[in-house]
Scaffold this motif. Sequence first.
Motif, PDB file in Angstrom:
ATOM      1  N   ALA A 132       0.835  -1.205   0.000  1.00  0.00           N
ATOM      2  CA  ALA A 132       0.000   0.000   0.000  1.00  0.00           C
ATOM      3  C   ALA A 132       0.868   1.253   0.000  1.00  0.00           C
ATOM      4  N   LYS A 133       1.908   1.238   0.797  1.00  0.00           N
ATOM      5  CA  LYS A 133       2.812   2.392   0.876  1.00  0.00           C
ATOM      6  C   LYS A 133       3.485   2.652  -0.463  1.00  0.00           C
ATOM      7  N   SER A 134       3.850   1.585  -1.165  1.00  0.00           N
ATOM      8  CA  SER A 134       4.473   1.736  -2.475  1.00  0.00           C
ATOM      9  C   SER A 134       3.491   2.334  -3.481  1.00  0.00           C
ATOM     10  N   ARG A 135       2.257   1.865  -3.445  1.00  0.00           N
ATOM     11  CA  ARG A 135       1.238   2.374  -4.366  1.00  0.00           C
ATOM     12  C   ARG A 135       0.922   3.848  -4.108  1.00  0.00           C
ATOM     13  N   LEU A 136       0.998   4.265  -2.851  1.00  0.00           N
ATOM     14  CA  LEU A 136       0.589   5.615  -2.468  1.00  0.00           C
ATOM     15  C   LEU A 136       1.787   6.499  -2.101  1.00  0.00           C
ATOM     16  N   ALA A 137       2.952   6.128  -2.604  1.00  0.00           N
ATOM     17  CA  ALA A 137       4.187   6.823  -2.231  1.00  0.00           C
ATOM     18  C   ALA A 137       4.172   8.301  -2.589  1.00  0.00           C
ATOM     19  N   ASP A 138       3.420   8.686  -3.610  1.00  0.00           N
ATOM     20  CA  ASP A 138       3.389  10.077  -4.048  1.00  0.00           C
ATOM     21  C   ASP A 138       2.300  10.892  -3.353  1.00  0.00           C
ATOM     22  N   CYS A 139       1.605  10.288  -2.402  1.00  0.00           N
ATOM     23  CA  CYS A 139       0.485  10.966  -1.724  1.00  0.00           C
ATOM     24  C   CYS A 139       0.924  11.438  -0.338  1.00  0.00           C
ATOM     25  N   THR A 140       1.235  12.706  -0.219  1.00  0.00           N
ATOM     26  CA  THR A 140       1.712  13.243   1.063  1.00  0.00           C
ATOM     27  C   THR A 140       0.596  13.323   2.105  1.00  0.00           C
ATOM     28  N   HIS A 141      -0.638  13.246   1.668  1.00  0.00           N
ATOM     29  CA  HIS A 141      -1.767  13.312   2.603  1.00  0.00           C
ATOM     30  C   HIS A 141      -2.167  11.932   3.131  1.00  0.00           C
ATOM     31  N   VAL A 142      -1.441  10.886   2.728  1.00  0.00           N
ATOM     32  CA  VAL A 142      -1.734   9.520   3.158  1.00  0.00           C
ATOM     33  C   VAL A 142      -0.574   8.985   3.992  1.00  0.00           C
ATOM     34  N   SER A 143      -0.898   8.441   5.174  1.00  0.00           N
ATOM     35  CA  SER A 143       0.102   7.803   6.028  1.00  0.00           C
ATOM     36  C   SER A 143      -0.182   6.313   6.084  1.00  0.00           C
ATOM     37  N   CYS A 144       0.813   5.493   5.799  1.00  0.00           N
ATOM     38  CA  CYS A 144       0.662   4.040   5.835  1.00  0.00           C
ATOM     39  C   CYS A 144       1.431   3.496   7.026  1.00  0.00           C
ATOM     40  N   VAL A 145       0.723   2.859   7.954  1.00  0.00           N
ATOM     41  CA  VAL A 145       1.359   2.388   9.183  1.00  0.00           C
ATOM     42  C   VAL A 145       0.944   0.956   9.484  1.00  0.00           C
ATOM     43  N   GLN A 146       1.860   0.209  10.099  1.00  0.00           N
ATOM     44  CA  GLN A 146       1.547  -1.123  10.580  1.00  0.00           C
ATOM     45  C   GLN A 146       0.954  -0.981  11.981  1.00  0.00           C
ATOM     46  N   GLY A 147      -0.159  -1.661  12.226  1.00  0.00           N
ATOM     47  CA  GLY A 147      -0.789  -1.542  13.529  1.00  0.00           C
ATOM     48  C   GLY A 147      -1.909  -2.545  13.716  1.00  0.00           C
ATOM     49  N   ASP A 148      -2.484  -2.526  14.903  1.00  0.00           N
ATOM     50  CA  ASP A 148      -3.502  -3.490  15.315  1.00  0.00           C
ATOM     51  C   ASP A 148      -4.844  -2.785  15.479  1.00  0.00           C
ATOM     52  N   VAL A 149      -5.875  -3.287  14.804  1.00  0.00           N
ATOM     53  CA  VAL A 149      -7.203  -2.691  14.914  1.00  0.00           C
ATOM     54  C   VAL A 149      -7.731  -2.755  16.347  1.00  0.00           C
ATOM     55  N   GLY A 150      -7.238  -3.704  17.127  1.00  0.00           N
ATOM     56  CA  GLY A 150      -7.669  -3.821  18.519  1.00  0.00           C
ATOM     57  C   GLY A 150      -7.076  -2.768  19.428  1.00  0.00           C
ATOM     58  N   HIS A 151      -6.061  -2.064  18.941  1.00  0.00           N
ATOM     59  CA  HIS A 151      -5.407  -1.001  19.727  1.00  0.00           C
ATOM     60  C   HIS A 151      -5.012   0.119  18.763  1.00  0.00           C
ATOM     61  N   LEU A 152      -5.999   0.822  18.266  1.00  0.00           N
ATOM     62  CA  LEU A 152      -5.744   1.842  17.252  1.00  0.00           C
ATOM     63  C   LEU A 152      -4.952   3.018  17.829  1.00  0.00           C
ATOM     64  N   PRO A 153      -3.902   3.444  17.126  1.00  0.00           N
ATOM     65  CA  PRO A 153      -3.055   4.543  17.610  1.00  0.00           C
ATOM     66  C   PRO A 153      -3.644   5.907  17.275  1.00  0.00           C
ATOM     67  N   LEU A 154      -4.924   6.095  17.606  1.00  0.00           N
ATOM     68  CA  LEU A 154      -5.634   7.328  17.285  1.00  0.00           C
ATOM     69  C   LEU A 154      -6.427   7.806  18.489  1.00  0.00           C
ATOM     70  N   GLU A 155      -6.620   9.107  18.567  1.00  0.00           N
ATOM     71  CA  GLU A 155      -7.377   9.684  19.664  1.00  0.00           C
ATOM     72  C   GLU A 155      -8.861   9.336  19.537  1.00  0.00           C
ATOM     73  N   THR A 156      -9.542   9.308  20.662  1.00  0.00           N
ATOM     74  CA  THR A 156     -10.976   9.083  20.680  1.00  0.00           C
ATOM     75  C   THR A 156     -11.701  10.203  19.928  1.00  0.00           C
ATOM     76  N   GLU A 157     -12.675   9.814  19.109  1.00  0.00           N
ATOM     77  CA  GLU A 157     -13.495  10.742  18.319  1.00  0.00           C
ATOM     78  C   GLU A 157     -12.631  11.709  17.492  1.00  0.00           C
ATOM     79  N   SER A 158     -11.688  11.126  16.760  1.00  0.00           N
ATOM     80  CA  SER A 158     -10.755  11.937  15.965  1.00  0.00           C
ATOM     81  C   SER A 158     -10.885  11.719  14.464  1.00  0.00           C
ATOM     82  N   VAL A 159     -11.762  10.799  14.043  1.00  0.00           N
ATOM     83  CA  VAL A 159     -11.835  10.410  12.640  1.00  0.00           C
ATOM     84  C   VAL A 159     -13.248  10.648  12.089  1.00  0.00           C
ATOM     85  N   ASP A 160     -13.325  11.193  10.891  1.00  0.00           N
ATOM     86  CA  ASP A 160     -14.626  11.442  10.258  1.00  0.00           C
ATOM     87  C   ASP A 160     -15.190  10.201   9.585  1.00  0.00           C
ATOM     88  N   ILE A 161     -14.323   9.382   9.005  1.00  0.00           N
ATOM     89  CA  ILE A 161     -14.755   8.178   8.300  1.00  0.00           C
ATOM     90  C   ILE A 161     -13.831   7.024   8.653  1.00  0.00           C
TER      91      ILE A 161
END
Length: 217
Positions: free
Chosen positions: A95-124
């Motif tokens: 995914a990171k290779s496909r989207l390498a030219d997109c500065t607005h996209v961050s590709c990270v390895q992580g676990d859906v059971g412990h999302l590295p995001l703040e509560t109520e921080s995402v629109d979609i």
Amino acid sequence: MADKIKSAYRTSQKIYDAVLTQSTVFSRLYNKLFWGGTDDTEIARKMLACIPDDFRGTVLDVPAGTAVFTQEKWRSLANASITCLDYSEDMIAQAKSRLADCTHVSCVQGDVGHLPLETESVDIVLSMNGFHVFPDKPQAFRETYRVLKPGGTFIACFYIAGESRITDWLVKNVLAKKGWFTPPFQTQSRLKEFLEKTYRQTDFHTDGSIAYFSCIK
């Protein structure tokens, strides 16, 4: 279980896109025999159409997979902030290779059971073909709900049990044993009931053994 899932997706990375997009004779035959001809590309198109072309908010794509279905959409949303997260290092690397030219996209390895995001921080939150893989589905539902803003949209598709005997056989005897799918699996009625109790508004559909829907928190 986590190691089994990682190993399964590492060994399947060369055929993953072909199976989903039905780009080979084998993948089309496999789809017709075991999935009743369900068109993953068409389901993906309908799901991504739920995101406005001029969207400027925040998106979490989990699991991002190889971005085979999302790369064009994410590339077009230059004013959005998009996080692509996947447990598999191999998938997120593609995914990171496909989207390498997109500065607005961050590709990270992580676990859906412990999302590295703040509560109520995402629109979609977008989750394509993920929940039938996640080993702790209740926790995955809790986490995707937690990070979603009030009024935000949860869009997802995944396998549901009880719609096709041959698909259920394949999942139980092949896909689950290989680590590509992880039981237990929800039925259409139980999933729909859960979503309607959890979210303010739900638009729910099925295509064969795949459920796809969008919900408003």
